[in-house]
Design an enzyme around this catalytic site. Structure first.
Site, short mmCIF file in Angstrom:
data_model
loop_
_atom_site.label_atom_id
_atom_site.label_comp_id
_atom_site.label_asym_id
_atom_site.label_seq_id
_atom_site.Cartn_x
_atom_site.Cartn_y
_atom_site.Cartn_z
CE LYS A 1 -3.67 2.16 2.80
NZ LYS A 1 -4.51 1.98 4.00
CB SER B 1 -7.08 4.49 3.01
OG SER B 1 -6.33 3.82 4.01
CB SER C 1 -7.89 1.93 6.07
OG SER C 1 -8.26 3.26 6.29
#
Length: 499
Positions: free
Chosen positions: A106, A181, A205
């Site tokens: 990520k 996210s 997230s």
């Protein structure tokens, strides 16, 4: 040159607000599986095939890159490709439980020598010159990253639609949000490009994109993982983890990255390999922190999950959560806003006071920062005092129960644009209803898991959210194994998939 954001600026790499399984499957759910090296293996199975010599890590890497190239133009989940780095690593002798398994990192977690853009135009050219102990642990586990996955700007919202790079699309319906996210990570796994991917969670997230994409998503306890800070300070919201297709992949990832030794917050749980015979006391709450009921399809889905648990011998009792939701929400948003204010301060120090920030930062980031500045330091400290009292309240919920069951989100995945960060602070009018279940565990420092046990009538995933007292990841994983066996999900494929 590399640039490392402050701890509060990105909340420890994890910020983001954070129908029935038998419903009609989406087009493509019965698509033929690819005959490439990845096949339909999960990460544990793929690593076993590499260890046995059935395939090589290089073959697995080439298959993953080919799959990414096939569907990324439709879905947009790669922030930065690093194909040559992945190929080079796959040619190197690797050890660990995931030796040779291709993955994505990520774009909030620094990987030395590679771009870390934080989803922001302000860091579009940033190259990391360092990496955390958690990234070291992922490499030690044998994982072979070949790129960075997309995230909203600094992970500040529950959808992955940054100005930098554009929207990441849901493979079940590309007109809908991938969540955030960890949206890029979840899309890559759901579309079967890779079996597992790094993710992080500061307000939902991991769990939100897991729910939106039909995956397993475990948020671990504060202090559980390598490199994590322990203690009761609610500012320590973020934890690292993964999104995966199978429970055993999540369990193996957790075992490979948990802290041990005298500085660890909890005794290691080790590798959880299956369900427990213990029957659990589960509390059920359908309303979110503000007392709002979820969408009717979400209600039906979670009630069906409750019935599934009852059918397996667990006790499920509807129990309201005793939380001042309005005050909690206001305090959490202010904490979030203080993180945005930290981003603005750090960026001003880096580029000078006269630069036009509206050309570098999104309206949501700027308006969050202004909200914190308007409230002032005294209000922020008062909010922190209230949030730091939440862990004790949360722990009391489990004095007469083992787990809580709630939705992950108030609705199935929203259409793209509904919570677009270019709308600024006004997006919270929508977020408060949509994302009202997941921030509590971040503040409490407690574990929670999203499981893909339901789909809407339109074929969009609906995650079931189980949470536990701090340190109880084993209980969550054991139940997840049991539910996976009772109602398997791995065979369901989204309409856009690379397998």
């Amino acid at each position: 040159m590399g640039f490392m954001l402050s701890r509060r600026a990105v909340m420890a790499n994890g910020l983001a607000l954070s129908a029935l399984a038998g419903a009609c499957a989406t087009a493509g759910s019965n698509a033929a599986r690819s005959d490439d090296a990845l096949g339909d293996s999960d990460a544990v199975g793929l690593a076993a095939r590499i260890r046995s010599g059935e395939i090589t890590a290089a073959e697995a890497m080439e298959a993953a890159i080919a799959r990414a190239e096939r569907v990324n133009p439709q879905l947009n989940f790669i922030a930065t490709p690093a194909y040559e780095a992945g190929r080079s690593r796959a040619q190197t002798p690797l050890n660990g439980p995931f030796a040779g398994v291709p993955t994505l990192i990520k774009d909030l977690l620094e990987w030395s020598g590679h771009p870390t853009k934080y989803g922001s135009r302000a860091f579009a050219d940033n190259i990391s010159t360092r990496q955390s102990a958690y990234m070291d642990a992922l490499l030690a586990a044998g994982l072979a990253p070949f790129g960075k996955s997309t995230t909203p700007e600094f992970g500040f919202t529950a959808t992955t639609e940054p100005v930098l790079g554009g929207a990441t699309r849901n493979p079940w319906n590309p007109d809908h949000s991938s969540g955030g996210s960890s949206g890029g990570a979840a899309v890559a796994v759901a579309a079967r490009v890779i079996p597992v991917a790094h993710a992080s969670d500061g307000g939902g997230s991991i769990r939100i994109p897991a729910s939106c994409n039909g995956l397993v998503g475990l948020k671990s306890s504060r202090g559980r993982n390598v490199g994590a800070r322990s203690g009761a300070d609610a500012r320590e919201l973020g934890v690292n983890g993964c999104v995966s297709i199978s429970v055993r992949d999540t369990a193996a990832w957790q075992a490979a990255t948990e802290a041990s030794g005298e500085n660890s917050a909890f005794a290691p749980i080790g590798l959880v390999t299956g369900p427990s015979r213990r029957r659990l006391r589960i509390k059920l709450e359908l309303n979110n922190a503000l007392g709002a009921a979820p969408d009717a399809e979400v209600t039906r889905a979670i009630e069906a999950v409750a019935d599934l648990c009852r059918g397996l011998g667990h006790t499920v009792t509807p129990t309201p959560m005793p939380l001042d939701g309005s005050q909690f929400s206001a305090d959490f948003i202010l904490l979030w806003a203080s993180g945005a204010a930290g981003v603005v301060r750090d960026l001003r120090a880096r580029i000078g006071p006269e630069a036009a920030l509206d050309q570098l930062l999104e309206p949501l980031t700027l308006e969050l920062a202004r909200h914190a500045q308007a409230q002032g330091a005294q209000a922020i400290e008062a909010a922190m005092a209230r949030l730091n009292a939440v862990p004790a309240l949360y722990a009391s919920l489990f004095e007469d129960a083992d787990l809580y069951l709630t939705p992950v989100l108030g609705k199935p995945p929203l259409p793209l644009g509904v919570i677009n960060p270019e709308r600024g602070f006004s997006t919270f009018e929508t977020l408060n209803d949509y994302v009202g279940y997941t921030p509590l565990q971040n503040v409490a420092g407690a574990p929670a898991i999203s499981l893909p046990l339901a789909w809407s009538s339109a074929g969009l995933p609906i995650g079931a959210h189980f949470s536990a007292a701090p340190g109880q990841e084993r209980m969550l994983l054991e139940l997840a194994y049991e539910l996976e066996q009772a109602q398997p999900w791995a065979g369901r494929l989204p309409g856009v998939n690379a397998s």
